[in-house]
Design a protein around this motif. Sequence first.
Motif: not given
Length: 467
Positions: A32-42, A52-61
């Motif tokens: 399971a590959i999770r990537v923390v990135g910028e939603p405006m791009f991903f 991959v599973d993208y997560v925005g910084w605001e969802d750091g929890g």
Amino acid sequence: MRILVFQMQRMGDLILSFPLFLWLARTCPGAAIRVVGEPMFFGPLAALGPAVDYVGWEDGGRVADREYGLVINLSHRPEAARLAGQVSAGRRVGLVMEEGGVLRMHGEWQLYRASLVRNNRHNRYHWADLNALDVIPPAMIAATAWDAPRQLARDGGRIGVFLGASQPEKRPDAAFWGALARELARRGLKPVLLGGPAERELGREVMRLCGGTALEYCGRLGLAELAKVLQTFHLLITPDTGPMHLAAWTGCRVLNLSMGPVNPWETGPYQPGHFVLRGAVSCRGCWECSRSPMPCRAAFDPARVAYAAWRMARGEGDRLAGAGLLGMDLFRVGRDDRGLYRLESVSGRPPLAEEALGRFWSEMFGCLFGLGDGSRPRAAWQELAVALPRLAGAFCRTLPRLGVFMREGISGKEDFSGESFWTGFPPYLRPLTGFLHISLQNGDFSREVWKQCLEQVSRVAEVTSAP
């Protein structure tokens, strides 16, 4: 297995991480590959890259409450380093904030990449490869086959011209773009001006200068729309910018006008079959230019660029070998025998000194980090010594002084914590002194790290002293 990747940089950086995501999925099937990135791009790009599973910084929890087998931080933002140190992980690569707020770089290749800041002139490793070399088996990289760019029918050649770049000095000015659009139209091609909202005014000025011989879409296309439009072009002419990487990843042939403080070995179009055009000037590839006007920008001629584009749009890039691209050098993107990024000269011009030094240092660091034995840097050194005997002689005379510095450091006689250590050596040695300096910092100037640095200097001496 869970894998966490931090890629919180710009659009181009995210796209250049796609090969890493692909290799991680192949190396660790089912992970399971999770990537923390910028939603405006991903957001608009997720459907175009590996799954991959993208997560925005605001969802750091959603990130912090999981355990991971591997954490890779490709971002230089402090919040990424902090979170990379907080999550539970079996292994960490990249910049990590450890207990007490101490920043530590994990991974030889990531440490090497950090040493390139203001010191990248002779680097020959692409960012996409450096993203992966600490965690992906070299055999996996070597076995990867990339699709060639699409070749559309010759008739009605539509040429995309992306006007913008992250810095004005990395792109031509309006006068150049206007002249290029006229030259493309004169050759029967159909130029289409592209850019983001920031290029709207530039696009209008170029349209005025080219006399309306182009179509203009600056600021009118989102990323998803741009990705679709790129598929209709025979070629995209572009400076080093995020849309260039989008075009290359999606199979649109690219002609990269590489100018200003940028090194195409690091951030050029990554997939094989694209083209890079550079000014034939000795100072190219700098981190920050101190000359005005910039020689590398002045070298570009709109008529010659249009001729090269016309050949490429017709699928005749090979016919540009030895062509009259006066003042410019043309390269084709390829791969070496290890599957790593390589720029192959099309112009046939004798290599500049920075190219010979770049090849030697790339092979030397590859040897130091286990990408091959000493035969590769020895061969590169012999080529350099034959082509540039005076430089080779100066190199061999200066290197022992660096060894003395390392021995004094082990004994605690000198303090090398300041920048004067690595900048105090000639530019041809700074790839090594820059790496040694950041290695010492990363290891808190411990005796063990000093000894390791001395060993690396000794290995360079063994290669360069071979008959």
